[in-house]
Design an enzyme around this catalytic site. Structure first.
Site, PDB file in Angstrom:
ATOM      1  N   ARG A 177      17.317 -32.970 -66.359  1.00 24.28           N
ATOM      2  CA  ARG A 177      16.439 -31.863 -66.768  1.00 24.28           C
ATOM      3  C   ARG A 177      16.132 -31.942 -68.254  1.00 24.28           C
ATOM      4  O   ARG A 177      15.225 -31.287 -68.750  1.00 24.28           O
ATOM      5  CB  ARG A 177      17.081 -30.486 -66.489  1.00 24.28           C
ATOM      6  N   ASP A 222       6.615 -31.458 -51.641  1.00 23.89           N
ATOM      7  CA  ASP A 222       7.443 -31.830 -52.795  1.00 23.89           C
ATOM      8  C   ASP A 222       8.924 -31.729 -52.399  1.00 23.89           C
ATOM      9  O   ASP A 222       9.270 -31.001 -51.472  1.00 23.89           O
ATOM     10  CB  ASP A 222       7.145 -30.876 -53.970  1.00 23.89           C
ATOM     11  N   GLU A 223       9.791 -32.441 -53.096  1.00 23.13           N
ATOM     12  CA  GLU A 223      11.247 -32.351 -52.876  1.00 23.13           C
ATOM     13  C   GLU A 223      11.607 -32.570 -51.405  1.00 23.13           C
ATOM     14  O   GLU A 223      12.419 -31.837 -50.827  1.00 23.13           O
ATOM     15  CB  GLU A 223      11.780 -30.984 -53.330  1.00 23.13           C
ATOM     16  N   LYS A 279       6.529 -37.281 -59.890  1.00 23.97           N
ATOM     17  CA  LYS A 279       6.237 -37.018 -58.472  1.00 23.97           C
ATOM     18  C   LYS A 279       5.449 -35.714 -58.310  1.00 23.97           C
ATOM     19  O   LYS A 279       4.433 -35.671 -57.622  1.00 23.97           O
ATOM     20  CB  LYS A 279       7.540 -36.911 -57.663  1.00 23.97           C
ATOM     21  N   THR A 280       5.953 -34.673 -58.946  1.00 28.38           N
ATOM     22  CA  THR A 280       5.264 -33.385 -58.825  1.00 28.38           C
ATOM     23  C   THR A 280       3.877 -33.479 -59.455  1.00 28.38           C
ATOM     24  O   THR A 280       2.904 -32.914 -58.955  1.00 28.38           O
ATOM     25  CB  THR A 280       6.100 -32.269 -59.485  1.00 28.38           C
ATOM     26  N   GLN A 287      18.451 -36.955 -55.505  1.00 25.80           N
ATOM     27  CA  GLN A 287      18.478 -35.539 -55.880  1.00 25.80           C
ATOM     28  C   GLN A 287      18.670 -34.632 -54.673  1.00 25.80           C
ATOM     29  O   GLN A 287      18.336 -33.460 -54.708  1.00 25.80           O
ATOM     30  CB  GLN A 287      17.198 -35.155 -56.619  1.00 25.80           C
TER      31      GLN A 287
END
Ligand code: ATP
Ligand code: MG
Length: 658
Positions: A591, A211-212, A28-29, A242
């Site tokens: 992560r 983002d996020e 996504k990023t 998330q």
């Protein structure tokens, strides 16, 4: 590294709103970075008309670097990459007049706000004050003005909160100050009520990327909508699995609200995870499947299976920390892995103490995010208060801190009296002390001390106009007496060196800041730096909270304290917020690129008593086939032990030889 077809679709969709909804590590990023390159490269938008919003200053910095690598030359110049708060601050600095603020306005941090609430609620217990502050903050994050809050209040507590909100806001206005929540609320209000202003900003920011997005709150979502306008030229990316900031007002519902607000919204899903080993990913998928889902998105990965996830049962936190430190040292030596490829994650900051001790003992270099809280250091807060006061004479909160840093024989009674006198005279305290007539009404000793202080402030204000900000900080530290007081306070030379270092770091930070900004603006942007963002880690093992790890990736990840008291956090269990805790572990697990360790202590100390702990309920949700528990495989354990001993001897030999 080419994009997959879904990523490509997301990058090339440039007209109208787009939401990329996808799980962890699916790129996504990366899509955001590629899209910026595409928008600029294709000539659709110049970089200066593009704004990318990230969750932390740290991720903003990372994104800027990634974009710089993708776009050559100066084509990326003028690109805005910032947090919602930093964007709001910039908007207010430009539109300060429309927002009813004067140049040099201050940002109140939560301590400053708490002090105001305490003052507005005399005699109230700390709990009640905190609850009230939370209630007002919630109203602000819902985008309500004091008037709207009053109109909507139904119960007595709500009426009371609306009243306090109004008084609090009046104080902020008198101090020419805003708080963190205002950095979003005020720009939203401006854009929603002033069509001309909204138009100008849509001209300025032609395309927005967020983002996020799952962690934006209502006010932030409204800012996005107000900036994007009806056409909705934006790309938002997020993952509802998330969402870990509900406790701070984040509202993942905004993702579905977006579809209702923008019927033309195009939704792209990404399903391939590029980050994690297959075992890690299967474990993460299995875990998150336990949360209720409208659409369960299962990620797949073309990566190798990788090693099984190690699950360690340890005696206590100290033992756990020693094992983690030893394992890191072992892997570093055996596999020639850089320290910076390891990350240790925990639920609460206090858990880092045992880790630090163990890492220090084994001489493993590490960097702790957040824990050092540079901006929370007393001396740094003092210097910032001085800067705020110099830039904004109306900032009584800054005045009160500065006049007592260092102490100059002016007691609380005098200050209370001064506050009253200046309120009656209708002027801020830092101006009131210029008035001889007013000072006469105070005790002579205090009055003379305050008049000396006024001279000092006048002199420094003159320097503030003349000197570059970093130089000003240095001059200020000397002349205010801050340094001398620090020296007197520190018991050892070493201690003084460290704390003085904090002040030097502040000056350095001002040196590195963008040119042309005045000390007031710099103090304001510094107030926005979250602690986690300070200090550049080198080749060091990273220690951080699970919350701070969002968006990052590491080859080797350790999650400690996976017991049923810590993760899920006992307070969350009581309040029935298990799902959010599960998401937090999901964030932690995803992560890891290559290998993951989960550990828990069997007992902990609380209030001097031993407390038996049980493994986290989440461990039982992970597929057994992907785990390797302590003692479950004696042959493998023995082989590892031998390997470790060999490496251990090698390390000792190397040490002796060098
Ligand atoms: N098409 C691709 N081919 C190869 N690698 C990719 C591709 N897309 C992304 N990656 C890599 O996968 C990793 C994860 O990407 P990224 O950080 O963008 O994921 P994300 O969806 O933002 O994750 P998170 O949900 O944790 O924020 C990065 O190392 C990235 O470089
Ligand atoms: Mg990301």
């Amino acid at each position: 590294m080419s994009l997959n077809p879904q990523q490509q679709a997301a990058v090339s969709h440039c007209e109208g709103p787009l939401l990329v909804l996808a799980g962890a590590g699916s790129g996504k990023t990366r899509v955001i970075v590629e899209k910026i390159a595409h928008l600029v490269g294709s000539g659709r938008y110049p970089a200066k008309r593009i704004a990318a919003i990230t969750f932390t200053n740290k991720s903003a910095k990372e994104m800027r670097e990634r974009v710089a690598k993708r776009i050559r030359g100066d084509a990326a110049e003028g690109l805005t990459v910032s947090t919602f708060h930093a964007l709001g601050l910039r908007m207010l600095q430009i539109e300060h007049e429309r927002a009813g603020l004067r140049r040099g306005f201050s940002i109140f941090d939560s301590d400053d706000s708490t002090a105001q609430f305490r003052d507005l609620m005399p005699g109230a217990k700390p709990d009640a004050i905190q609850a009230m502050q939370g209630l007002v903050s919630r109203a602000k994050n819902a985008g309500l003005s004091p008037e709207q809050a009053r109109a909507l209040a139904r119960s007595t507590p709500e009426h009371e909160a609306a009243m306090i909100y109004e008084l609090y806001q009046a104080r902020l206005a008198a101090f020419n100050a805003v708080d963190f929540d205002d950095l979003i609320r005020l720009p939203v209000q401006l854009l929603e009520t002033d069509a001309e202003c909204a138009l100008a900003w849509r001209e300025r920011i032609g395309y927005l990327l967020v983002d996020e997005c799952q962690d934006s709150n209502d006010a932030q979502y409204r800012l996005l909508k107000a900036l994007a306008g009806e056409k909705g030229n934006f790309t938002a990316v997020g993952d509802d699995d998330q969402s870990i900031y509900a406790w701070r007002g984040a509202n993942p519902e905004n993702l579905s609200q977006m579809a209702r607000d923008y019927p033309a919204l195009k939704v792209v899903k990404l399903e391939q995870n590029y980050r994690c080993s297959n075992r890690v990913l299967r474990a993460a998928n299995a875990l998150i499947a336990n949360n209720p889902h409208e659409h369960l998105k299962t990620l797949w990965s073309a990566n190798a299976d990788g090693e099984r996830i190690r699950v360690w049962e340890c005696r206590d936190a100290a033992h756990e920390a020693e094992r983690v430190a030893a394992e890191i040292q072992f892997v570093n030596a055996a596999r020639k892995v850089e320290w910076s490829e390891f990350c240790i994650l925990f639920r609460s900051n206090h858990q880092s103490r045992a880790l630090e001790k163990a890492l220090q003992m084994l001489r493993v270099p590490y960097h702790l995010s957040g824990g050092t809280a540079f901006l929370d250091r007393g001396e740094v807060k003092d210097a910032l208060a001085w800067l705020r006061m110099l830039a904004n004479p109306d900032d009584d909160a800054a005045f009160l801190r500065a006049v007592q840093a260092p102490g100059r024989g002016v007691g609380q009674t005098t200050l209370a009296k001064l506050a009253e006198l200046s309120r009656n005279a209708g002027m801020p305290m830092s101006r009131a002390i210029e008035s001889v007539g007013l000072l006469k009404q105070l005790a002579p000793r205090a009055a003379s001390s305050l008049s000396g202080f006024a001279d000092l402030v006048r002199g420094l204000r003159a320097e503030a106009v003349r000197l570059p900000p970093a130089e000003l900080v240095r001059v200020l530290n000397e002349r205010s007496g801050l340094l001398a007081a620090l020296r007197a306070q520190c018991k050892t030379e070493e201690m003084f060196r460290i704390r003085r270092g904090n002040l030097d770091e502040l000056a350095d930070w001002f040196d590195g800041a963008r040119g042309g900004a005045g000390p007031g603006e710099l103090a304001a942007s510094l107030a926005l730096l979250s602690h986690a963002d300070k200090g550049e880690p080198g080749n060091q093992v990273r220690l951080m909270s699970l919350h701070a790890a969002k968006g990052l990736e590491f080859r080797y990840v350790f999650i400690i304290g996976v017991d049923d008291d810590t993760l899920p956090h006992e307070a969350s269990v009581e309040e029935g917020r298990i799902d959010e805790e599960r998401r937090l572990l999901y964030v932690g697990i995803t992560r890891a690129k290559e290998q993951l360790w989960l550990s828990y202590p069997r007992e902990s100390q609380r209030w001097g008593e031993r407390l038996k702990l049980v493994p986290s309920r989440f461990l039982a949700e992970l597929p057994a086939a992907e785990l390797q528990r302590d003692g479950a495989d004696p042959v493998a354990d023995a082989a590892r032990k031998k390997e470790r001993a060999d490496v251990g001897f090698a390390a000792i030999r190397a040490m002796l030889e060098s």
